[in-house]
Design a protein around this motif. Structure first.
Motif, mmCIF file in Angstrom:
data_model
loop_
_atom_site.group_PDB
_atom_site.id
_atom_site.type_symbol
_atom_site.label_atom_id
_atom_site.label_comp_id
_atom_site.label_asym_id
_atom_site.label_seq_id
_atom_site.Cartn_x
_atom_site.Cartn_y
_atom_site.Cartn_z
ATOM 1 N N MET A 39 37.908 98.651 -6.353
ATOM 2 C CA MET A 39 37.763 97.573 -7.287
ATOM 3 C C MET A 39 37.408 98.089 -8.677
ATOM 4 S SD MET A 39 35.033 94.448 -7.390
ATOM 5 C CE MET A 39 33.830 95.215 -8.426
ATOM 6 N N VAL A 40 36.519 99.052 -8.763
ATOM 7 C CA VAL A 40 36.071 99.549 -10.065
ATOM 8 C C VAL A 40 37.237 100.128 -10.855
ATOM 9 C CG1 VAL A 40 34.611 101.266 -11.214
ATOM 10 C CG2 VAL A 40 33.708 99.956 -9.310
ATOM 11 N N ARG A 41 38.056 100.914 -10.212
ATOM 12 C CA ARG A 41 39.172 101.559 -10.911
ATOM 13 C C ARG A 41 40.392 100.645 -11.024
ATOM 14 N NH1 ARG A 41 41.514 103.104 -14.541
ATOM 15 N NH2 ARG A 41 43.263 104.479 -14.421
ATOM 16 N N VAL A 42 40.814 100.071 -9.935
ATOM 17 C CA VAL A 42 42.066 99.311 -9.908
ATOM 18 C C VAL A 42 41.910 97.927 -10.526
ATOM 19 C CG1 VAL A 42 43.827 98.319 -8.412
ATOM 20 C CG2 VAL A 42 42.913 100.579 -7.907
ATOM 21 N N ASP A 43 40.965 97.132 -10.056
ATOM 22 C CA ASP A 43 40.823 95.754 -10.525
ATOM 23 C C ASP A 43 40.193 95.661 -11.915
ATOM 24 O OD1 ASP A 43 41.911 94.968 -8.133
ATOM 25 O OD2 ASP A 43 40.014 94.377 -7.244
ATOM 26 N N LEU A 44 39.163 96.471 -12.168
ATOM 27 C CA LEU A 44 38.446 96.384 -13.437
ATOM 28 C C LEU A 44 38.939 97.401 -14.468
ATOM 29 C CD1 LEU A 44 34.855 95.837 -12.007
ATOM 30 C CD2 LEU A 44 36.448 94.122 -12.885
ATOM 31 N N GLY A 45 39.623 98.443 -14.023
ATOM 32 C CA GLY A 45 40.191 99.433 -14.941
ATOM 33 C C GLY A 45 39.191 100.407 -15.539
ATOM 34 N N PHE A 46 38.027 100.585 -14.898
ATOM 35 C CA PHE A 46 37.024 101.514 -15.408
ATOM 36 C C PHE A 46 37.324 102.928 -14.916
ATOM 37 C CE2 PHE A 46 33.920 97.733 -15.016
ATOM 38 C CZ PHE A 46 34.385 97.196 -16.205
ATOM 39 N N ALA A 47 37.087 103.905 -15.776
ATOM 40 C CA ALA A 47 37.307 105.308 -15.416
ATOM 41 C C ALA A 47 36.200 105.781 -14.470
ATOM 42 C CB ALA A 47 37.317 106.178 -16.664
ATOM 43 N N ILE A 48 36.599 106.430 -13.385
ATOM 44 C CA ILE A 48 35.639 107.028 -12.449
ATOM 45 C C ILE A 48 35.294 108.412 -12.981
ATOM 46 C CG2 ILE A 48 35.229 107.782 -10.073
ATOM 47 C CD1 ILE A 48 35.644 104.755 -10.329
ATOM 48 N N VAL A 49 34.010 108.652 -13.212
ATOM 49 C CA VAL A 49 33.551 109.922 -13.767
ATOM 50 C C VAL A 49 33.253 110.922 -12.651
ATOM 51 C CG1 VAL A 49 31.759 111.024 -15.167
ATOM 52 C CG2 VAL A 49 32.610 108.751 -15.782
ATOM 53 N N GLU A 50 32.603 110.429 -11.601
ATOM 54 C CA GLU A 50 32.217 111.297 -10.482
ATOM 55 C C GLU A 50 32.052 110.432 -9.253
ATOM 56 O OE1 GLU A 50 28.446 114.155 -9.323
ATOM 57 O OE2 GLU A 50 28.874 113.763 -11.428
ATOM 58 N N ARG A 51 32.338 111.014 -8.080
ATOM 59 C CA ARG A 51 32.138 110.268 -6.837
ATOM 60 C C ARG A 51 31.724 111.209 -5.723
ATOM 61 N NH1 ARG A 51 37.891 107.967 -6.506
ATOM 62 N NH2 ARG A 51 38.902 109.789 -7.278
ATOM 63 N N ASP A 52 30.947 110.658 -4.822
ATOM 64 C CA ASP A 52 30.526 111.382 -3.633
ATOM 65 C C ASP A 52 30.785 110.473 -2.454
ATOM 66 O OD1 ASP A 52 29.266 112.655 -1.519
ATOM 67 O OD2 ASP A 52 27.563 113.308 -2.724
ATOM 68 N N ARG A 53 31.909 110.667 -1.798
ATOM 69 C CA ARG A 53 32.306 109.802 -0.677
ATOM 70 C C ARG A 53 31.317 109.868 0.475
ATOM 71 N NH1 ARG A 53 38.341 108.675 -0.729
ATOM 72 N NH2 ARG A 53 38.994 109.509 -2.728
ATOM 73 N N GLU A 54 30.746 111.037 0.682
ATOM 74 C CA GLU A 54 29.830 111.231 1.805
ATOM 75 C C GLU A 54 28.577 110.359 1.676
ATOM 76 O OE1 GLU A 54 27.355 114.974 3.373
ATOM 77 O OE2 GLU A 54 29.525 115.279 3.297
ATOM 78 N N THR A 55 28.064 110.215 0.469
ATOM 79 C CA THR A 55 26.850 109.423 0.269
ATOM 80 C C THR A 55 27.138 108.014 -0.239
ATOM 81 O OG1 THR A 55 26.539 110.254 -1.983
ATOM 82 C CG2 THR A 55 25.445 111.456 -0.201
#
Length: 79
Positions: free
Chosen positions: A1-17
């Motif tokens: 939702m953050v990237r696709v629906d709202l169009g915000f750039a993802i800076v960093e992600r940690d899928r595990e946490t």
């Protein structure tokens, strides 16, 4: 939702946490940092997830608005 629906750039992600940092942009294109965290929780005796959105440089109603948007999206797509 953050990237696709709202169009915000993802800076960093940690899928595990279940954590991601993104750049929030308002209607006037002002950028500020944001984070979204998914935390395992038991809700009314049922395993679930709590969502924590933080937009430290923006009004708190925007955080609630994002959580509400995610809630509506999940209900619409998964029931």
């Amino acid at each position: 939702m953050v990237r696709v629906d709202l169009g915000f750039a993802i800076v960093e992600r940690d899928r595990e946490t279940g954590f991601l940092l993104f750049t929030y942009r308002d209607a006037s294109n002002h950028a500020s940092p944001g984070s979204l965290e998914l935390v395992p929780a038991t809700i009314d005796g049922t395993p679930g997830v709590r969502v924590i959105v933080q937009l430290s440089q923006m009004p708190s109603y925007l955080e609630r608005m994002m959580v509400n948007q995610l809630d509506r999206k999940l209900h619409a797509e998964y029931g």
